[in-house]
Design a protein around this motif. Structure first.
Motif, PDB file in Angstrom:
ATOM      1  N   ALA A 126       0.861  -1.182   0.000  1.00 20.67           N
ATOM      2  CA  ALA A 126       0.000   0.000   0.000  1.00 20.67           C
ATOM      3  C   ALA A 126       0.894   1.226   0.000  1.00 20.67           C
ATOM      4  CB  ALA A 126      -0.920   0.007   1.204  1.00 20.67           C
ATOM      5  N   THR A 127       0.594   2.138  -0.893  1.00 21.95           N
ATOM      6  CA  THR A 127       1.373   3.368  -0.975  1.00 21.95           C
ATOM      7  C   THR A 127       0.458   4.544  -0.687  1.00 21.95           C
ATOM      8  OG1 THR A 127       0.919   3.639  -3.335  1.00 21.95           O
ATOM      9  CG2 THR A 127       2.857   2.327  -2.740  1.00 21.95           C
ATOM     10  N   ALA A 128       1.077   5.703  -0.617  1.00 22.67           N
ATOM     11  CA  ALA A 128       0.294   6.925  -0.415  1.00 22.67           C
ATOM     12  C   ALA A 128      -0.657   7.154  -1.592  1.00 22.67           C
ATOM     13  CB  ALA A 128       1.218   8.117  -0.249  1.00 22.67           C
ATOM     14  N   ARG A 129      -0.253   6.739  -2.777  1.00 27.70           N
ATOM     15  CA  ARG A 129      -1.114   6.887  -3.953  1.00 27.70           C
ATOM     16  C   ARG A 129      -2.369   6.035  -3.806  1.00 27.70           C
ATOM     17  NH1 ARG A 129       1.975   5.912  -9.120  1.00 27.70           N
ATOM     18  NH2 ARG A 129       2.830   7.901  -8.483  1.00 27.70           N
ATOM     19  N   HIS A 130      -2.216   4.804  -3.313  1.00 30.14           N
ATOM     20  CA  HIS A 130      -3.386   3.954  -3.087  1.00 30.14           C
ATOM     21  C   HIS A 130      -4.326   4.606  -2.067  1.00 30.14           C
ATOM     22  CE1 HIS A 130      -0.642   0.669  -4.554  1.00 30.14           C
ATOM     23  NE2 HIS A 130      -1.734   0.464  -5.285  1.00 30.14           N
ATOM     24  N   GLY A 131      -3.748   5.132  -1.010  1.00 29.62           N
ATOM     25  CA  GLY A 131      -4.566   5.811  -0.006  1.00 29.62           C
ATOM     26  C   GLY A 131      -5.283   7.015  -0.577  1.00 29.62           C
ATOM     27  N   GLY A 132      -4.595   7.764  -1.434  1.00 29.89           N
ATOM     28  CA  GLY A 132      -5.211   8.922  -2.068  1.00 29.89           C
ATOM     29  C   GLY A 132      -6.373   8.540  -2.964  1.00 29.89           C
ATOM     30  N   VAL A 133      -6.202   7.453  -3.714  1.00 28.55           N
ATOM     31  CA  VAL A 133      -7.284   6.978  -4.584  1.00 28.55           C
ATOM     32  C   VAL A 133      -8.481   6.555  -3.734  1.00 28.55           C
ATOM     33  CG1 VAL A 133      -7.955   5.162  -6.207  1.00 28.55           C
ATOM     34  CG2 VAL A 133      -5.763   6.319  -6.469  1.00 28.55           C
ATOM     35  N   GLN A 134      -8.228   5.862  -2.623  1.00 29.44           N
ATOM     36  CA  GLN A 134      -9.319   5.460  -1.736  1.00 29.44           C
ATOM     37  C   GLN A 134     -10.036   6.678  -1.157  1.00 29.44           C
ATOM     38  OE1 GLN A 134     -10.691   2.634  -1.334  1.00 29.44           O
ATOM     39  NE2 GLN A 134      -9.197   1.053  -1.733  1.00 29.44           N
ATOM     40  N   LEU A 135      -9.290   7.719  -0.803  1.00 32.58           N
ATOM     41  CA  LEU A 135      -9.924   8.935  -0.276  1.00 32.58           C
ATOM     42  C   LEU A 135     -10.770   9.632  -1.338  1.00 32.58           C
ATOM     43  CD1 LEU A 135      -7.087  10.405   1.966  1.00 32.58           C
ATOM     44  CD2 LEU A 135      -9.251   9.376   2.704  1.00 32.58           C
ATOM     45  N   VAL A 136     -10.299   9.645  -2.580  1.00 33.62           N
ATOM     46  CA  VAL A 136     -11.090  10.236  -3.660  1.00 33.62           C
ATOM     47  C   VAL A 136     -12.374   9.437  -3.870  1.00 33.62           C
ATOM     48  CG1 VAL A 136     -11.135  10.650  -6.160  1.00 33.62           C
ATOM     49  CG2 VAL A 136      -9.146  11.337  -4.809  1.00 33.62           C
ATOM     50  N   LEU A 137     -12.261   8.117  -3.829  1.00 34.67           N
ATOM     51  CA  LEU A 137     -13.458   7.283  -3.966  1.00 34.67           C
ATOM     52  C   LEU A 137     -14.418   7.498  -2.795  1.00 34.67           C
ATOM     53  CD1 LEU A 137     -11.846   4.010  -5.293  1.00 34.67           C
ATOM     54  CD2 LEU A 137     -13.367   5.551  -6.542  1.00 34.67           C
ATOM     55  N   LEU A 138     -13.885   7.668  -1.581  1.00 38.41           N
ATOM     56  CA  LEU A 138     -14.731   7.967  -0.432  1.00 38.41           C
ATOM     57  C   LEU A 138     -15.457   9.287  -0.623  1.00 38.41           C
ATOM     58  CD1 LEU A 138     -15.734   7.413   2.458  1.00 38.41           C
ATOM     59  CD2 LEU A 138     -13.681   8.588   3.268  1.00 38.41           C
ATOM     60  N   ALA A 139     -14.755  10.287  -1.115  1.00 38.31           N
ATOM     61  CA  ALA A 139     -15.391  11.585  -1.379  1.00 38.31           C
ATOM     62  C   ALA A 139     -16.501  11.436  -2.417  1.00 38.31           C
ATOM     63  CB  ALA A 139     -14.346  12.593  -1.840  1.00 38.31           C
ATOM     64  N   ALA A 140     -16.266  10.616  -3.446  1.00 37.02           N
ATOM     65  CA  ALA A 140     -17.299  10.391  -4.468  1.00 37.02           C
ATOM     66  C   ALA A 140     -18.518   9.703  -3.873  1.00 37.02           C
ATOM     67  CB  ALA A 140     -16.732   9.572  -5.622  1.00 37.02           C
ATOM     68  N   ILE A 141     -18.279   8.732  -2.983  1.00 38.17           N
ATOM     69  CA  ILE A 141     -19.404   8.034  -2.346  1.00 38.17           C
ATOM     70  C   ILE A 141     -20.214   9.001  -1.494  1.00 38.17           C
ATOM     71  CG2 ILE A 141     -19.978   6.304  -0.589  1.00 38.17           C
ATOM     72  CD1 ILE A 141     -17.596   4.660  -1.688  1.00 38.17           C
ATOM     73  N   VAL A 142     -19.530   9.819  -0.708  1.00 38.61           N
ATOM     74  CA  VAL A 142     -20.243  10.783   0.145  1.00 38.61           C
ATOM     75  C   VAL A 142     -20.996  11.775  -0.722  1.00 38.61           C
ATOM     76  CG1 VAL A 142     -19.891  12.679   1.788  1.00 38.61           C
ATOM     77  CG2 VAL A 142     -18.660  10.514   2.085  1.00 38.61           C
ATOM     78  N   TYR A 143     -20.371  12.270  -1.779  1.00 37.74           N
ATOM     79  CA  TYR A 143     -21.028  13.227  -2.671  1.00 37.74           C
ATOM     80  C   TYR A 143     -22.271  12.619  -3.310  1.00 37.74           C
ATOM     81  CZ  TYR A 143     -21.864  16.283  -6.639  1.00 37.74           C
ATOM     82  OH  TYR A 143     -22.459  17.116  -7.548  1.00 37.74           O
ATOM     83  N   LEU A 144     -22.136  11.400  -3.832  1.00 38.07           N
ATOM     84  CA  LEU A 144     -23.281  10.756  -4.499  1.00 38.07           C
ATOM     85  C   LEU A 144     -24.384  10.389  -3.505  1.00 38.07           C
ATOM     86  CD1 LEU A 144     -21.405   8.504  -7.050  1.00 38.07           C
ATOM     87  CD2 LEU A 144     -22.796  10.523  -7.543  1.00 38.07           C
ATOM     88  N   SER A 145     -24.012  10.173  -2.240  1.00 39.19           N
ATOM     89  CA  SER A 145     -25.021   9.856  -1.233  1.00 39.19           C
ATOM     90  C   SER A 145     -25.794  11.091  -0.809  1.00 39.19           C
ATOM     91  CB  SER A 145     -24.357   9.237  -0.013  1.00 39.19           C
ATOM     92  OG  SER A 145     -23.759   8.009  -0.338  1.00 39.19           O
ATOM     93  N   LEU A 146     -25.103  12.217  -0.717  1.00 37.58           N
ATOM     94  CA  LEU A 146     -25.762  13.453  -0.247  1.00 37.58           C
ATOM     95  C   LEU A 146     -26.471  14.191  -1.361  1.00 37.58           C
ATOM     96  CD1 LEU A 146     -23.027  14.774   2.190  1.00 37.58           C
ATOM     97  CD2 LEU A 146     -25.118  13.535   2.750  1.00 37.58           C
ATOM     98  N   ILE A 147     -25.925  14.149  -2.561  1.00 29.25           N
ATOM     99  CA  ILE A 147     -26.503  14.884  -3.691  1.00 29.25           C
ATOM    100  C   ILE A 147     -26.812  13.879  -4.799  1.00 29.25           C
ATOM    101  CG2 ILE A 147     -26.162  16.724  -5.350  1.00 29.25           C
ATOM    102  CD1 ILE A 147     -24.061  17.837  -3.351  1.00 29.25           C
ATOM    103  N   PRO A 148     -28.006  13.281  -4.778  1.00 26.35           N
ATOM    104  CA  PRO A 148     -28.310  12.233  -5.774  1.00 26.35           C
ATOM    105  C   PRO A 148     -28.475  12.733  -7.169  1.00 26.35           C
ATOM    106  CG  PRO A 148     -30.123  12.471  -4.196  1.00 26.35           C
ATOM    107  CD  PRO A 148     -29.041  13.421  -3.810  1.00 26.35           C
TER     108      PRO A 148
END
Length: 85
Positions: free
Chosen positions: A63-85
Motif C-alpha cells: 500500500a502506498t500513499a497513492r493507493h490511499g489517495g485513490v481510496q480517499l477520492v473514492l470515499l469523497a465520491a461516495i459521500v457526494y453521491l449519497s448526499l446529492i443524488p
C-alpha cells in the motif's frame, strides 16, 4: 443504533441457519432471495471501483500513499453521491 438492531434482526435467520449447517459440518446454501443493494448506477460504479482498488492494494500486500489517495477520492465520491443524488 436503531439501524444496527434492525440489521441484526434481519440477519438473525441467516445466522441461525449458518450455525446449524456448521454444526452438521455442511455448507449453508440457503438464500432468501435476490440481493438488492438499492444503489443508483453511479453509486454501483463507485462501489465496484472501490472494491477493485482495495483488491489491488491488499492482495499484493503493498500500500502506498497513492493507493490511499485513490481510496480517499473514492470515499469523497461516495459521500457526494449519497448526499446529492
Amino acid at each position: 443504533m436503531v439501524g444496527g438492531v434492525i440489521a441484526l434482526l434481519v440477519l438473525l435467520p441467516a445466522t441461525l441457519t449458518a450455525v446449524r449447517a456448521a454444526g452438521r459440518n455442511r455448507l449453508q446454501v440457503w438464500l432468501d432471495g435476490p440481493v438488492v443493494l438499492g444503489l443508483e448506477p453511479a453509486q454501483l460504479v463507485v462501489l465496484a471501483l472501490t472494491v477493485a482498488v482495495g483488491v489491488l492494494t491488499v492482495v499484493p500486500r503493498r500500500a502506498t500513499a497513492r493507493h490511499g489517495g485513490v481510496q480517499l477520492v473514492l470515499l469523497a465520491a461516495i459521500v457526494y453521491l449519497s448526499l446529492i443524488p
